[in-house]
Design an enzyme around this catalytic site. Structure first.
Site, PDB file in Angstrom:
ATOM      1  CB  CYS A 220      -0.942  -0.004   1.187  1.00  0.00           C
ATOM      2  SG  CYS A 220      -2.239  -1.226   0.998  1.00  0.00           S
TER       3      CYS A 220
HETATM    4  P1  NAD Z   1      -4.261  -8.732  -3.629  1.00  0.00           P
HETATM    5  O1  NAD Z   1      -3.332  -8.636  -4.779  1.00  0.00           O
HETATM    6  O2  NAD Z   1      -3.859  -9.469  -2.404  1.00  0.00           O
HETATM    7  O3  NAD Z   1      -5.627  -9.406  -4.119  1.00  0.00           O
HETATM    8  C1  NAD Z   1      -6.285  -9.069  -5.282  1.00  0.00           C
HETATM    9  C2  NAD Z   1      -7.070 -10.282  -5.753  1.00  0.00           C
HETATM   10  O4  NAD Z   1      -7.865  -9.916  -6.884  1.00  0.00           O
HETATM   11  C3  NAD Z   1      -6.200 -11.450  -6.213  1.00  0.00           C
HETATM   12  O5  NAD Z   1      -6.629 -12.624  -5.545  1.00  0.00           O
HETATM   13  C4  NAD Z   1      -6.460 -11.545  -7.728  1.00  0.00           C
HETATM   14  O6  NAD Z   1      -6.390 -12.859  -8.210  1.00  0.00           O
HETATM   15  C5  NAD Z   1      -7.863 -10.988  -7.813  1.00  0.00           C
HETATM   16  N1  NAD Z   1      -8.257 -10.447  -9.127  1.00  0.00           N
HETATM   17  C6  NAD Z   1      -7.524  -9.672  -9.970  1.00  0.00           C
HETATM   18  N2  NAD Z   1      -8.263  -9.329 -11.037  1.00  0.00           N
HETATM   19  C7  NAD Z   1      -9.487  -9.881 -10.861  1.00  0.00           C
HETATM   20  C8  NAD Z   1     -10.687  -9.867 -11.610  1.00  0.00           C
HETATM   21  N3  NAD Z   1     -10.785  -9.182 -12.753  1.00  0.00           N
HETATM   22  N4  NAD Z   1     -11.737 -10.555 -11.127  1.00  0.00           N
HETATM   23  C9  NAD Z   1     -11.660 -11.247  -9.961  1.00  0.00           C
HETATM   24  N5  NAD Z   1     -10.553 -11.285  -9.207  1.00  0.00           N
HETATM   25  C10 NAD Z   1      -9.486 -10.597  -9.643  1.00  0.00           C
HETATM   26  O7  NAD Z   1      -4.682  -7.244  -3.283  1.00  0.00           O
HETATM   27  P2  NAD Z   1      -5.001  -6.611  -1.846  1.00  0.00           P
HETATM   28  O8  NAD Z   1      -3.752  -6.431  -1.070  1.00  0.00           O
HETATM   29  O9  NAD Z   1      -6.137  -7.342  -1.232  1.00  0.00           O
HETATM   30  O10 NAD Z   1      -5.488  -5.155  -2.283  1.00  0.00           O
HETATM   31  C11 NAD Z   1      -6.694  -4.957  -2.962  1.00  0.00           C
HETATM   32  C12 NAD Z   1      -6.990  -3.470  -2.999  1.00  0.00           C
HETATM   33  O11 NAD Z   1      -7.188  -2.985  -1.664  1.00  0.00           O
HETATM   34  C13 NAD Z   1      -5.855  -2.619  -3.584  1.00  0.00           C
HETATM   35  O12 NAD Z   1      -6.401  -1.535  -4.273  1.00  0.00           O
HETATM   36  C14 NAD Z   1      -5.121  -2.140  -2.352  1.00  0.00           C
HETATM   37  O13 NAD Z   1      -4.453  -0.925  -2.574  1.00  0.00           O
HETATM   38  C15 NAD Z   1      -6.263  -1.934  -1.377  1.00  0.00           C
HETATM   39  N6  NAD Z   1      -5.880  -2.044   0.039  1.00  0.00           N
HETATM   40  C16 NAD Z   1      -5.018  -3.031   0.435  1.00  0.00           C
HETATM   41  C17 NAD Z   1      -4.698  -3.137   1.777  1.00  0.00           C
HETATM   42  C18 NAD Z   1      -3.723  -4.186   2.247  1.00  0.00           C
HETATM   43  O14 NAD Z   1      -3.276  -4.093   3.396  1.00  0.00           O
HETATM   44  N7  NAD Z   1      -3.378  -5.191   1.453  1.00  0.00           N
HETATM   45  C19 NAD Z   1      -5.253  -2.257   2.722  1.00  0.00           C
HETATM   46  C20 NAD Z   1      -6.153  -1.301   2.277  1.00  0.00           C
HETATM   47  C21 NAD Z   1      -6.455  -1.201   0.936  1.00  0.00           C
END
Ligand code: NAD
Length: 423
Positions: A265
């Site tokens: 992030c």
């Molecule tokens: P991540 O990469 O762990 O997970 C994303 C998931 O989406 C993956 O499992 C991937 O296979 C799936 N995916 C991708 N394209 C897809 C599609 N078209 N249809 C269905 N599934 C699909 O990401 P994350 O860390 O969970 O982050 C997700 C969002 O949340 C980002 O924008 C991030 O900035 C935000 N965020 C993350 C955190 C954190 O601590 N990780 C905290 C707050 C906000």
């Protein structure tokens, strides 16, 4: 009880979905990664996160996963988009996954007769929901956003490592909405949460998320800058931050010096905000310095190491910790990456231990030695501490050379030679 679909079952999606399931809702996870779909359907956490497995076991009847958008959207009233928004090479936000998710959701909305709310939980730069996601949903559904279907932004503030706890005890809930239906549905969904709830416009909600992350990243780089000065002055930076953090206007949280911030992030969100600011003709000087300091900080550890072992060629250097922070297996932008890269460039042999992140790190550095026996790391010629895992406070550091990037008190007390990055 509400039927919810969650697109993307990564760190945010899986925790959000299971959190809502625990509150009594039914949840359908959608992911393009079929391994994740299978793991979820077998109640196996697709990521390492404390308490996730308990949540999965306890709520087994309330969720399932699929790769089929039709099934998920037609059988739910609310869809949370939780797919990744990584950085492009130039630092700008990569919206490829969000666009693809919006397109797929839009196509199903075309056939749906009942009202549906799409909620963007992925972190997206201000303007994205209205200027990018809305037209994709409208074109693919042939329907009008905010009228035929609802659309809102609900940024996520959870911290990896304590994500489940954060879901149930948020500092605040932020909803960016325009249509009353979406506001009402989300307000009802979050009715059991006893925290401030902010209903703002869509762009404001998007900006609140970036401002929070940019501020926290700035706080860390600021702590590191002060820590570097303290070290030169022979002052223990930790004592300084304790004294300063007690000021309620400042707060001790995220106020510690070390090798910098990593994770999925802060680095990418600060970069995306810099890129957006530049696109608007602004020069965000503070944010650029925050990033520059964060790139330089981890390499200071190598500089300190070389005071004790000037030539690293063929020397075995132990690494304690690869995850970007404790209690997670996430290694995205971990500060261990630039440090290990530099050690390899200098010809060192690296032997690394992390309680849960060895496998993920192998994808970045397949050729260093990984061990599940922490003694192998402690037997190296010198040891670098890169993640503050709690278990590192229980190791025996007697007689070792320890260069600490995270402040492990036991190492500080016991090691033969001990030096901290900012203390
Ligand atoms: P991540 O990469 O762990 O997970 C994303 C998931 O989406 C993956 O499992 C991937 O296979 C799936 N995916 C991708 N394209 C897809 C599609 N078209 N249809 C269905 N599934 C699909 O990401 P994350 O860390 O969970 O982050 C997700 C969002 O949340 C980002 O924008 C991030 O900035 C935000 N965020 C993350 C955190 C954190 O601590 N990780 C905290 C707050 C906000």
């Amino acid at each position: 009880m509400v039927d919810i679909s969650v697109i993307g079952s990564g760190y945010v999606g899986i925790v959000t979905g299971l959190g809502f399931a625990e509150l009594g809702n039914r949840v359908i996870f959608v992911d393009i990664d079929t391994k994740k779909v299978e793991a979820i359907n077998n109640s196996i956490p697709p990521i390492f996160e404390p308490h996730l497995e308990d949540l999965m076991k306890r709520n087994r009847k309330r969720y399932y996963a699929t790769d089929n958008y039709d099934e998920a959207i037609l059988n739910s009233q609310i869809t949370f988009i939780c797919v990744g928004t990584p950085s492009n090479h130039d630092g700008s936000i990569n919206l490829e996954y969000v666009k693809s998710a919006a397109k797929n959701v839009g196509k199903v909305l075309e056939e749906k007769n009942r009202f549906h709310v799409v909620v963007v939980k992925s972190t997206v730069v201000p303007g994205t929901t209205e200027d990018v996601i809305t037209p994709i949903l409208e074109q693919n559904s042939d329907k009008e956003a905010f009228y035929d279907f609802g659309l809102a932004v609900n940024p996520e503030f959870l911290r990896e490592g304590s994500a489940v706890e954060d879901f149930f005890n948020p500092d605040r809930i932020v909803v960016g909405a325009k249509d009353e239906n979406s506001k009402n549905i989300l307000s009802k969904l979050y009715s059991s949460f006893d925290c401030p709830k902010l209903f703002v416009d869509i762009k404001t909600a998007e900006m609140i998320k970036y401002t929070s992350n940019a501020f926290l990243a700035t706080k860390i780089s600021f702590a590191n800058e002060i820590g570097n000065i303290c070290k030169k002055l022979g002052i223990d930076a930790y004592e300084v931050f304790r004294g300063v953090g007690l000021d309620h206007r400042i707060n001790p949280s995220f106020f510690r010096a070390g090798i910098g911030f990593g994770g999925s992030c802060f680095p990418k969100d600060v970069r995306a905000l810099i890129s957006k600011a530049e696109e608007l003709g602004e020069n965000p000087k503070i944010l650029k310095s925050v990033m520059r300091l964060n790139e330089e900080q981890p390499l200071k550890l190598i500089y300190i190491l070389k005071k004790y072992i000037p030539d690293l060629e063929n020397k075995t250097i132990g690494i304690l910790g690869l995850a970007f922070k404790p209690d997670t297996d996430d290694v995205r932008e971990s500060r261990a990456i630039p440090i290990i890269k530099k050690l390899i460039e200098e010809g060192a042999k690296v032997v690394a231990y992390d309680p849960v992140a060895n496998e993920n790190f192998k994808e970045i550095f397949p050729d260093i030695t990984y061990t599940t026996n922490v003694e192998e790391v402690l037997n190296a010629e010198a040891v670098l501490i890169l993640t503050e895992w709690e278990e590192f406070e229980r190791l025996d550091y007697t007689g070792k050379i320890i260069i600490d990037g995270r402040r492990i008190e036991k190492a500080k007390k016991e090691a033969k030679i001990y030096e901290g990055i900012c203390w």
